[in-house]
Design a protein around this motif. Structure first.
Motif, PDB file in Angstrom:
ATOM      1  N   ALA A 168      24.913   3.631 -16.362  1.00  0.00           N
ATOM      2  CA  ALA A 168      23.769   4.015 -15.313  1.00  0.00           C
ATOM      3  C   ALA A 168      24.486   4.123 -13.948  1.00  0.00           C
ATOM      4  CB  ALA A 168      22.839   2.877 -15.438  1.00  0.00           C
ATOM      5  N   ARG A 174      20.610   7.466 -18.106  1.00  0.00           N
ATOM      6  CA  ARG A 174      19.304   6.628 -18.094  1.00  0.00           C
ATOM      7  C   ARG A 174      19.340   6.109 -19.499  1.00  0.00           C
ATOM      8  NH1 ARG A 174      15.620  11.369 -16.714  1.00  0.00           N
ATOM      9  NH2 ARG A 174      14.048   9.780 -17.074  1.00  0.00           N
ATOM     10  N   THR A 175      19.483   4.939 -19.773  1.00  0.00           N
ATOM     11  CA  THR A 175      19.310   4.497 -21.208  1.00  0.00           C
ATOM     12  C   THR A 175      19.001   2.701 -20.981  1.00  0.00           C
ATOM     13  OG1 THR A 175      20.385   4.329 -23.211  1.00  0.00           O
ATOM     14  CG2 THR A 175      21.917   3.694 -21.504  1.00  0.00           C
ATOM     15  N   GLY A 299      21.241  12.324 -17.782  1.00  0.00           N
ATOM     16  CA  GLY A 299      20.125  11.914 -16.860  1.00  0.00           C
ATOM     17  C   GLY A 299      19.222  12.788 -16.477  1.00  0.00           C
TER      18      GLY A 299
END
Length: 470
Positions: A168, A174-175, A299
């Motif tokens: 990130a 995004r996780t 992302g």
């Protein structure tokens, strides 16, 4: 009380495996077995033998049988017996190992090239041994007991948490930890996704890429469809009815250059409209030299992009660790493909990498290597400008290799000339998809990361000497 086999093994420090067979009774068989064990080196000079009672219990023979066998071998000079020292193999008893048959001898290895400028490997001499050892020791010291059990097919939670934070921060991914699955590298990820039946073809790929990956996909029955390339990256406008597309958006491999922002948006739009997926190979996303690294494509749409990464370039291919950042709906399918007893990556290596990242050592190592590789890139560009100014150097804004553009028809002879100068490298044609209709471009793919620092100057000199004339 009779000694057990375990008890006797504990006292002498090692197990003694003897097979009693042949004529003459148990005593004669034991003497033969002990002689053979000394002859072939299984019992080295100085080895202490078990006490009479222990060996007798182990072999199921009378204690007197062992005592008589020892006494005869002492008399013959095979063994020695001293008060307080026990019975040992005589120091002068040399093992008589039979010579290996000529047909089983390994053939001599051909000497390697003096200078390895093939792409794909970092500088092995720069591996952060001290820092890695510190993380390994700390990981081993603090590892919970359950870490030494069967494990979780998703990978250690400590590493997935560290990766979620790092990706990130450094790559714009995004996780969350629950959507990360640890694997052994990019090729292992492809095998799980396609060989494991999680995804099916046809799969669109870039017209230039690793033939090894195409072969792996072909072995899984996946048809690959090449996308042409231009100065803005893959022509994603040529996508059709494929189920997925595999891209190197941060730095196209091997030609260089990031995927244009408009095409990044276009390919995620295609995936949403088609119900397809984008596989993002982030093979050297950390190594950008002229401006801030391009963020991960993932992302833009975490539910349509599978982000694939590893430490093969940032640390070493010897550290067999990679990761898949998956859309939520694919996690269970990938874990099922991995299986309950799959050959997972070492838990201790996973814990070490987790500590290496969380402690900041990984960031410091990447920054240090980014500076080193940038200096090497600059030296390569300067050397070619001085000795072969007619050769165009491209793809140098990022990564661990450059592409040298050559006049049409000169690639094969340039590769041969490099070999004569002791330089191993690849021609651009080696990475070309056999089904592409792109015009052929001659070039050399030159990796500048692998040689150790002291040998890099000699490698550049040899490379420049192999360049074709204007």
């Amino acid at each position: 009380m009779t000694d057990s086999w375990v008890d006797s093994a504990e006292r002498i420090g090692s197990d003694l495996h003897l097979v009693l067979s042949g004529p003459g009774g148990r005593r004669a068989a034991l003497i033969r077995a002990l002689r053979d064990a000394v002859r072939d080196g299984r019992l080295a000079p100085g080895t202490r033998l078990p006490p009479y009672r222990s060996l007798a219990a182990d072999l199921g023979v009378a204690r007197r049988t062992v005592a008589d066998a020892y006494a005869e071998l002492v008399a013959e000079g095979w063994l020695t017996a001293r008060q307080g020292s026990g019975t040992r193999v005589a120091e002068r008893a040399e093992p008589l190992r039979p010579a290996a048959p000529a047909s089983r001898k390994a053939p001599p290895r051909a000497p390697g090239p003096r200078h390895d400028l093939r792409q794909g490997s970092p500088d092995g001499s720069a591996f952060p041994r001290t820092a890695w050892l510190a993380s390994y020791r700390r990981a081993l010291q603090h590892a919970p007991g359950e870490a030494f059990g069967p494990g979780d097919p998703a990978g250690r939670a400590e590493l997935r948490e560290a990766l979620a934070e790092y990706l990130a921060r450094a790559r714009g991914v995004r996780t969350e930890p629950g959507r990360i699955v640890i694997c052994s590298g990019f090729a292992h990820a492809l095998r799980l996704l396609f060989g494991g039946g999680v995804l099916r073809g046809p799969l669109a790929v870039e017209a230039y890429g690793l033939g090894f990956h195409r072969g792996l996909l072909a072995a899984a029955g996946v048809r690959t469809v090449p996308l042409p390339l231009d100065e803005d990256g893959a022509r994603v406008d040529r996508l059709g009815r494929e189920r997925a597309v595999l891209l190197t958006p941060a730095h196209q491999f091997p030609t260089g250059g990031p995927l244009h922002p408009a095409r990044r948006a276009a390919v995620t739009d295609w995936a949403r409209a088609r119900g397809g997926l984008v596989l993002e190979d982030d093979y050297d996303g950390e190594f950008r030299y002229d401006r801030k690294p391009v963020g991960a494509l993932q992302g833009l749409d975490p539910e349509r992009v599978i982000h694939l990464g590893s430490v093969s370039k940032s640390l070493s291919p010897a550290v067999r660790l990679g990761w898949m950042v998956l859309p939520e709906g694919l996690v269970d399918a990938v874990l099922a493909a991995k299986g309950e007893r799959e050959a997972w990556a070492s838990v201790l290596d996973q814990l070490s990498l987790a500590d290496f990242i969380a402690s900041g050592r990984y960031d410091r190592h990447v920054r240090r290597m980014r500076q080193r590789y940038r200096r090497r890139r600059d030296r390569l560009v300067a050397a070619l400008a001085g000795h072969a100014p007619h050769v165009e150097v491209t793809g140098v804004a990022a990564g661990l290799h450059a592409v040298l553009r050559l006049p049409p028809g000169s690639e094969a002879s340039a590769v041969e000339a490099a070999a004569r100068h002791g330089v191993a490298l690849d021609g651009l044609a080696a990475f070309r998809h056999p089904g592409t209709d792109m015009p052929v471009t001659d070039g050399l793919v030159v990796g500048y990361a692998a040689p150790p620092e002291h040998a890099y100057g000699g490698a550049l000199e040899a490379l420049c000497g192999a360049m074709p004339p204007p």
